[in-house]
Design an enzyme around this catalytic site. Sequence first.
Site: not given
Length: 186
Positions: A86, A142
């Site tokens: 991610c 993130h």
Amino acid sequence: MVGSKVSLHPMLLVWAMLLLGVAHESGAVDPAPIQPDGTPNVLLLVIDDLRPELAAYGFNQSSPHISNFAKTAALFKSAYCQFSICSPSRASFLTGLRPDTTKVYDLATYFRNTPGLQGTVTMPQFFKNQGYRVAGGGKIFHPGAASGNDDDAVSWTEPYYHAPDQRRFGGTANSWQARGEPEGDF
């Protein structure tokens, strides 16, 4: 980069224009915007760790609010990511830059620490610079080191929202763990 002009990466501009255009054409944007200057309201939902097993995608899954929203919103049925984890994918999506440009290949590298990228304008920062009120919550960038340990605060006009019970990533916890059985401090 004191004194240097920061410009929006062309690919990010394309994303922003596409987002505004699709939202307007789909009817997702109220034709009578709330903004006094006539600018439309924009809502961007970022979901990357979710398989699209929702009723809106033809699955037998109860998701009435998302299903109702999907009837009037732009529903993307083919989505691709730039990297298989991610943080690189999110940094790429939010900056309009490829992972080989951001040098983000893991869950800890902050793209603004890459030489030459300190003045990069992110998608939420672009809207902020255009006078929008920009608020974020959950997991847009993130969390942790990969977003400067402050959820890339320069991108937002409002303090980043963290629910009181939102799990903070760190220690031995993995950010990709599904929330199944409670463990730790949920």
